[in-house]
Structures are given as structure tokens and as C-alpha cells.
Design a protein around this motif. Sequence first.
Motif, short mmCIF file in Angstrom:
data_model
loop_
_atom_site.label_atom_id
_atom_site.label_comp_id
_atom_site.label_asym_id
_atom_site.label_seq_id
_atom_site.Cartn_x
_atom_site.Cartn_y
_atom_site.Cartn_z
N LEU A 83 20.94 7.76 20.06
CA LEU A 83 20.59 9.19 20.12
C LEU A 83 19.08 9.39 20.27
O LEU A 83 18.64 10.31 20.96
CB LEU A 83 21.11 9.91 18.88
N LEU A 84 18.29 8.51 19.65
CA LEU A 84 16.84 8.57 19.82
C LEU A 84 16.45 8.29 21.28
O LEU A 84 15.61 9.00 21.85
CB LEU A 84 16.16 7.57 18.89
N VAL A 85 17.09 7.28 21.89
CA VAL A 85 16.81 6.97 23.29
C VAL A 85 17.21 8.15 24.18
O VAL A 85 16.47 8.51 25.11
CB VAL A 85 17.55 5.68 23.71
N VAL A 86 18.34 8.78 23.91
CA VAL A 86 18.78 9.93 24.70
C VAL A 86 17.79 11.08 24.54
O VAL A 86 17.42 11.75 25.52
CB VAL A 86 20.21 10.36 24.31
N GLY A 87 17.34 11.32 23.31
CA GLY A 87 16.37 12.40 23.07
C GLY A 87 15.06 12.16 23.80
O GLY A 87 14.52 13.07 24.44
N VAL A 88 14.54 10.93 23.71
CA VAL A 88 13.29 10.60 24.41
C VAL A 88 13.48 10.72 25.91
O VAL A 88 12.61 11.24 26.62
CB VAL A 88 12.82 9.18 24.01
N SER A 89 14.62 10.28 26.41
CA SER A 89 14.89 10.36 27.85
C SER A 89 14.98 11.80 28.32
O SER A 89 14.51 12.13 29.41
CB SER A 89 16.20 9.65 28.18
N TYR A 90 15.55 12.67 27.51
CA TYR A 90 15.64 14.08 27.88
C TYR A 90 14.26 14.72 27.94
O TYR A 90 13.97 15.51 28.83
CB TYR A 90 16.55 14.83 26.89
N VAL A 91 13.39 14.35 26.99
CA VAL A 91 12.03 14.89 26.98
C VAL A 91 11.25 14.39 28.19
O VAL A 91 10.48 15.14 28.80
CB VAL A 91 11.31 14.53 25.66
N LEU A 92 11.47 13.12 28.58
CA LEU A 92 10.73 12.56 29.71
C LEU A 92 11.22 13.06 31.06
O LEU A 92 10.49 13.01 32.04
CB LEU A 92 10.83 11.03 29.67
N ALA A 93 12.45 13.53 31.15
CA ALA A 93 13.00 14.03 32.42
C ALA A 93 12.36 15.37 32.75
O ALA A 93 12.30 16.27 31.93
CB ALA A 93 14.51 14.17 32.32
N SER A 94 11.90 15.51 34.01
CA SER A 94 11.18 16.72 34.37
C SER A 94 12.09 17.83 34.89
O SER A 94 11.86 18.99 34.63
CB SER A 94 10.12 16.40 35.42
N ILE A 114 20.46 14.56 35.18
CA ILE A 114 20.52 13.33 35.98
C ILE A 114 19.31 12.46 35.68
O ILE A 114 19.43 11.24 35.51
CB ILE A 114 20.61 13.67 37.48
N GLY A 115 18.14 13.06 35.60
CA GLY A 115 16.93 12.31 35.24
C GLY A 115 17.05 11.69 33.86
O GLY A 115 16.62 10.56 33.63
N MET A 116 17.63 12.44 32.92
CA MET A 116 17.84 11.91 31.57
C MET A 116 18.75 10.69 31.62
O MET A 116 18.48 9.66 30.99
CB MET A 116 18.43 12.96 30.66
N GLY A 117 19.83 10.77 32.37
CA GLY A 117 20.75 9.64 32.49
C GLY A 117 20.09 8.42 33.08
O GLY A 117 20.30 7.29 32.62
N LEU A 118 19.27 8.63 34.10
CA LEU A 118 18.53 7.50 34.69
C LEU A 118 17.54 6.92 33.69
O LEU A 118 17.41 5.69 33.58
CB LEU A 118 17.80 7.96 35.96
N ASN A 119 16.84 7.78 32.95
CA ASN A 119 15.90 7.28 31.95
C ASN A 119 16.61 6.49 30.85
O ASN A 119 16.10 5.46 30.40
CB ASN A 119 15.10 8.43 31.35
N VAL A 120 17.77 6.97 30.41
CA VAL A 120 18.55 6.23 29.40
C VAL A 120 18.91 4.85 29.94
O VAL A 120 18.76 3.84 29.25
CB VAL A 120 19.82 7.01 29.00
N PHE A 121 19.36 4.81 31.19
CA PHE A 121 19.72 3.53 31.80
C PHE A 121 18.52 2.59 31.85
O PHE A 121 18.63 1.41 31.49
CB PHE A 121 20.27 3.76 33.21
N PHE A 122 17.37 3.10 32.29
CA PHE A 122 16.18 2.26 32.39
C PHE A 122 15.72 1.76 31.02
O PHE A 122 15.40 0.58 30.85
CB PHE A 122 15.04 3.00 33.09
N ILE A 123 15.70 2.63 30.03
CA ILE A 123 15.25 2.24 28.70
C ILE A 123 16.21 1.20 28.10
O ILE A 123 15.77 0.19 27.53
CB ILE A 123 15.10 3.47 27.78
N LEU A 124 17.50 1.43 28.22
CA LEU A 124 18.46 0.47 27.67
C LEU A 124 18.42 -0.86 28.42
O LEU A 124 18.61 -1.92 27.82
CB LEU A 124 19.87 1.06 27.68
#
Length: 143
Positions: A83-94, A114-124
Motif C-alpha cells: 500500500l505504501l508503494v501504491v501511495g508513492v506511485s500515485y503521488v509520482l504519477a502526473s 495508468i501512470g500509477m500502475g506503471l510506477n508500481v510495476f517499476f518500483i516492485l
Amino acid sequence: MQKIIKIALIAIGVLSAILWYLLPSSDMPAAEAASSGALNTMFIITYLLLGIAVVVSLVFTLKNLFANPQGLKKTLFVVGGFLLVVGVSYVLASGTDVDPEFAAMTDESTVKNIGMGLNVFFILTIIAILSLVIPSVKNMFSK
């Protein structure tokens, strides 16, 4: 109970084979084929079996989870980290990274998700690679 399950699975298999035979031919228009009773019944069977599989897997997972308090604690840490990774990814998505010619097809919230999903994938992915590389490097230098 196991005998009942076997009989039910055989009945579903036979019904599915009959429905497969009754499916519309490939030269039928798509609109007519989509309203086929055999096709709709096959979808209903699929959704029913998928629902049963999800419920059974969740019940047994939760049963095993609550039987082992250490496992529950680890699971809560993993879910919290995710959930922390998802939250950070949502904040980073423009949400503004869309080409102007495609901007009419979607809105900003969809692009942000979509950007959040990509960021989650990259971080994981980075976490997975680091969890493989760091112990290997530690073992190389410790010997």
C-alpha cells in the motif's frame, strides 16, 4: 463430499461439452453470436466456477493466516508495504503524460491511474532485482 464434487465436476464437464457443440458457427455475425444462449450459459458457468475458486482460496488463505499469528504479522507488513508503494506511485504519477491527439479519448484521472500502475510495476521490479542482487553481493564479499 468428495464424491459429490466429482459428480458435479463431471456434470459441468458434460454440460460444457454440449454447450461447446452448440456454439454459433464462425460465419455468424458477431451481434447474433454474442446473444447466443449457449455462449451466455458458458459465461455463466465460467463466472460461477471462478467465483467458487476465489471464495474457496480466500477462505483457506484466511483460515491458515489466522491460525499462525507470525504469518499474520508478516502478511500485514507486506500488505502495508504494498500500500505504501501504491501511495508513492500515485503521488509520482502526473496524469498529464498523454499525447494531444489521444487526449480526447481519455481523461486525466485515467492517465494518472495508468501512470500509477506503471510506477508500481517499476518500483516492485526494482525491489525484486535488489532482493536478488544484494544477498549475492554480500555472499561474494563475505567469503
